[in-house]
Design a protein around this motif. Sequence first.
Motif, mmCIF file in Angstrom:
data_model
loop_
_atom_site.group_PDB
_atom_site.id
_atom_site.type_symbol
_atom_site.label_atom_id
_atom_site.label_comp_id
_atom_site.label_asym_id
_atom_site.label_seq_id
_atom_site.Cartn_x
_atom_site.Cartn_y
_atom_site.Cartn_z
ATOM 1 N N ILE A 119 1.155 -1.185 0.444
ATOM 2 C CA ILE A 119 -0.173 -0.124 -0.585
ATOM 3 C C ILE A 119 0.779 0.969 -0.056
ATOM 4 C CG2 ILE A 119 -1.930 1.399 1.586
ATOM 5 C CD1 ILE A 119 -2.779 -0.853 -0.247
ATOM 6 N N ASN A 120 1.644 1.140 0.805
ATOM 7 C CA ASN A 120 3.070 2.402 0.816
ATOM 8 C C ASN A 120 3.356 2.970 -0.511
ATOM 9 O OD1 ASN A 120 1.819 3.552 3.696
ATOM 10 N ND2 ASN A 120 3.989 2.087 4.723
ATOM 11 N N ALA A 121 3.674 1.613 -0.902
ATOM 12 C CA ALA A 121 4.320 1.894 -2.546
ATOM 13 C C ALA A 121 3.625 2.321 -3.689
ATOM 14 C CB ALA A 121 4.744 0.119 -2.906
ATOM 15 N N ILE A 122 2.066 1.851 -3.404
ATOM 16 C CA ILE A 122 1.538 1.923 -4.691
ATOM 17 C C ILE A 122 0.901 3.411 -4.474
ATOM 18 C CG2 ILE A 122 -0.996 2.110 -4.992
ATOM 19 C CD1 ILE A 122 -1.168 -0.570 -4.688
ATOM 20 N N VAL A 123 0.576 4.035 -2.664
ATOM 21 C CA VAL A 123 0.334 5.936 -2.457
ATOM 22 C C VAL A 123 1.710 6.095 -3.139
ATOM 23 C CG1 VAL A 123 0.333 7.520 -0.336
ATOM 24 C CG2 VAL A 123 -1.364 5.139 -0.491
ATOM 25 N N LYS A 124 2.971 5.793 -2.644
ATOM 26 C CA LYS A 124 4.492 6.528 -3.441
ATOM 27 C C LYS A 124 4.000 6.546 -4.950
ATOM 28 C CE LYS A 124 9.375 6.713 -3.181
ATOM 29 N NZ LYS A 124 10.015 6.036 -2.598
ATOM 30 N N ILE A 125 3.909 5.870 -5.608
ATOM 31 C CA ILE A 125 3.826 6.248 -7.237
ATOM 32 C C ILE A 125 2.435 6.591 -7.166
ATOM 33 C CG2 ILE A 125 3.317 4.643 -9.270
ATOM 34 C CD1 ILE A 125 5.614 3.679 -8.450
ATOM 35 N N TRP A 126 1.628 6.880 -6.754
ATOM 36 C CA TRP A 126 -0.041 7.691 -7.091
ATOM 37 C C TRP A 126 0.798 9.015 -7.096
ATOM 38 C CZ3 TRP A 126 -3.734 8.196 -9.897
ATOM 39 C CH2 TRP A 126 -5.129 9.056 -9.627
ATOM 40 N N ASN A 127 1.340 9.625 -5.712
ATOM 41 C CA ASN A 127 1.465 10.705 -5.027
ATOM 42 C C ASN A 127 2.636 11.525 -6.369
ATOM 43 O OD1 ASN A 127 -0.361 11.180 -2.909
ATOM 44 N ND2 ASN A 127 1.296 9.945 -2.093
ATOM 45 N N ASN A 128 3.301 10.377 -7.334
ATOM 46 C CA ASN A 128 4.479 10.903 -7.830
ATOM 47 C C ASN A 128 4.548 10.572 -9.418
ATOM 48 O OD1 ASN A 128 6.554 11.971 -6.118
ATOM 49 N ND2 ASN A 128 6.066 10.479 -5.345
ATOM 50 N N ARG A 129 3.221 10.267 -9.985
ATOM 51 C CA ARG A 129 2.965 9.642 -10.841
ATOM 52 C C ARG A 129 3.520 10.745 -12.156
ATOM 53 N NH1 ARG A 129 -1.260 11.815 -8.375
ATOM 54 N NH2 ARG A 129 -3.048 13.486 -9.584
ATOM 55 N N LYS A 130 2.861 11.548 -12.227
ATOM 56 C CA LYS A 130 3.472 12.526 -13.288
ATOM 57 C C LYS A 130 5.414 12.148 -13.616
ATOM 58 C CE LYS A 130 3.675 16.754 -15.407
ATOM 59 N NZ LYS A 130 4.018 16.204 -16.343
ATOM 60 N N SER A 131 5.433 12.477 -12.506
ATOM 61 C CA SER A 131 7.553 12.239 -12.270
ATOM 62 C C SER A 131 8.079 10.517 -12.634
ATOM 63 C CB SER A 131 8.074 12.922 -11.032
ATOM 64 O OG SER A 131 9.529 12.235 -11.063
ATOM 65 N N TYR A 132 6.998 10.441 -12.389
ATOM 66 C CA TYR A 132 7.059 8.740 -12.681
ATOM 67 C C TYR A 132 7.571 8.393 -14.190
ATOM 68 C CZ TYR A 132 8.243 7.060 -7.945
ATOM 69 O OH TYR A 132 9.027 6.750 -6.841
ATOM 70 N N LYS A 133 6.063 8.759 -14.403
ATOM 71 C CA LYS A 133 5.773 8.379 -16.514
ATOM 72 C C LYS A 133 6.453 9.407 -16.905
ATOM 73 C CE LYS A 133 3.310 10.586 -18.271
ATOM 74 N NZ LYS A 133 2.118 11.953 -18.836
ATOM 75 N N ASP A 134 6.862 10.886 -16.567
ATOM 76 C CA ASP A 134 7.683 11.079 -17.550
ATOM 77 C C ASP A 134 9.003 10.881 -18.035
ATOM 78 O OD1 ASP A 134 4.864 13.054 -17.768
ATOM 79 O OD2 ASP A 134 6.044 14.946 -16.667
ATOM 80 N N SER A 135 9.233 10.166 -16.058
ATOM 81 C CA SER A 135 11.114 10.053 -16.580
ATOM 82 C C SER A 135 10.899 8.212 -17.424
ATOM 83 C CB SER A 135 11.480 9.611 -15.514
ATOM 84 O OG SER A 135 11.532 10.058 -14.090
ATOM 85 N N TYR A 136 9.641 7.585 -17.258
ATOM 86 C CA TYR A 136 10.112 6.323 -18.174
ATOM 87 C C TYR A 136 9.446 6.667 -19.717
ATOM 88 C CZ TYR A 136 7.896 1.759 -19.829
ATOM 89 O OH TYR A 136 7.780 0.961 -20.901
ATOM 90 N N TYR A 137 9.421 7.701 -19.771
ATOM 91 C CA TYR A 137 8.327 7.620 -21.377
ATOM 92 C C TYR A 137 10.117 8.762 -22.529
ATOM 93 C CZ TYR A 137 4.190 5.798 -21.332
ATOM 94 O OH TYR A 137 2.895 5.411 -21.042
ATOM 95 N N LYS A 138 10.672 9.517 -21.431
ATOM 96 C CA LYS A 138 11.799 10.013 -21.605
ATOM 97 C C LYS A 138 12.645 8.889 -22.540
ATOM 98 C CE LYS A 138 11.423 13.976 -19.440
ATOM 99 N NZ LYS A 138 11.625 14.809 -17.794
ATOM 100 N N LEU A 139 13.069 7.674 -21.479
ATOM 101 C CA LEU A 139 13.593 7.148 -22.207
ATOM 102 C C LEU A 139 13.566 6.001 -23.373
ATOM 103 C CD1 LEU A 139 14.220 5.038 -18.710
ATOM 104 C CD2 LEU A 139 15.661 6.741 -19.540
ATOM 105 N N HIS A 140 14.427 5.947 -23.891
ATOM 106 C CA HIS A 140 14.472 5.306 -25.846
ATOM 107 C C HIS A 140 14.491 4.025 -25.720
ATOM 108 C CE1 HIS A 140 14.244 9.349 -26.388
ATOM 109 N NE2 HIS A 140 15.445 9.598 -26.732
ATOM 110 N N THR A 141 16.043 2.931 -24.978
ATOM 111 C CA THR A 141 15.568 2.022 -25.594
ATOM 112 C C THR A 141 15.222 0.912 -24.197
ATOM 113 O OG1 THR A 141 17.771 0.986 -23.709
ATOM 114 C CG2 THR A 141 18.415 2.314 -26.000
ATOM 115 N N LEU A 142 14.924 -0.124 -24.312
ATOM 116 C CA LEU A 142 13.933 -1.284 -24.025
ATOM 117 C C LEU A 142 14.978 -1.798 -22.791
ATOM 118 C CD1 LEU A 142 11.694 -2.837 -22.634
ATOM 119 C CD2 LEU A 142 12.895 -5.185 -24.757
ATOM 120 N N GLU A 143 16.279 -1.740 -22.582
ATOM 121 C CA GLU A 143 17.125 -1.877 -21.591
ATOM 122 C C GLU A 143 16.939 -0.414 -20.470
ATOM 123 O OE1 GLU A 143 22.108 -3.017 -20.785
ATOM 124 O OE2 GLU A 143 21.224 -3.069 -22.778
ATOM 125 N N GLU A 144 17.343 0.674 -21.203
ATOM 126 C CA GLU A 144 16.689 1.312 -20.233
ATOM 127 C C GLU A 144 15.476 1.625 -19.523
ATOM 128 O OE1 GLU A 144 19.761 5.163 -22.263
ATOM 129 O OE2 GLU A 144 17.369 4.615 -23.110
#
Length: 215
Positions: free
Chosen positions: A95-120
Amino acid sequence: MVSIFTKDWFYALDTELRKLGLDSDDKSFDEIKELLQTKPVLSDEDFAFTVAYVILAGGFSQKTAKRIHKIIIDKLPQCNDVNDLLTVFNNKNKINAIVKIWNNRKSYKDSYYKLHTLEEKLLYLQTLPHIGKITANHLARNLGEDVVKYDVWIQRLGILYTGQKDLIVDNSDLNPHIKEACDKMFGFLVKETGLPRGYIDVVLWKACQNHLIEL
């Protein structure tokens, strides 16, 4: 190679799972196939909900994970207290992990989609709360990446495919020889069916889970 691994065998499994109403992970088989073919960019909220499902799914049946996930994503946008979610699912770490993801959802999502390779992307997903090496592959597939979740079922199938009976499955530490065996299996089935690896993965996983394949 064991002779059961054929195009007809795979399509028979797919058909039987659909007939039994078992054609889903967090999404239906058809939705998973479309996701893998189009790889859309998710919204902040949908990215967080997708991560939440994978966090919940670890160690639980799909039926249980989907039921809890539905309640939690309905509550998350209005949640002011972690304890509200603990009454739904009493696992503080998840639950703490899910809440942390939710509270930082924009940052996590933006960081993910900035990456180009599957390995990254896979390495990045492993840094998210409560996401490990194997669950990172599960999450990447649910985000639209054509990857395989090397869970215990898939590892056993890879061993069966290559006939390397001396290989030992350790689900906490993926043996590189078992990964190679799995990759050979998927390479063959991709060539035979023309389907994405990620789609083949989810069908084989569901077939094993529901004893359509006995290992």
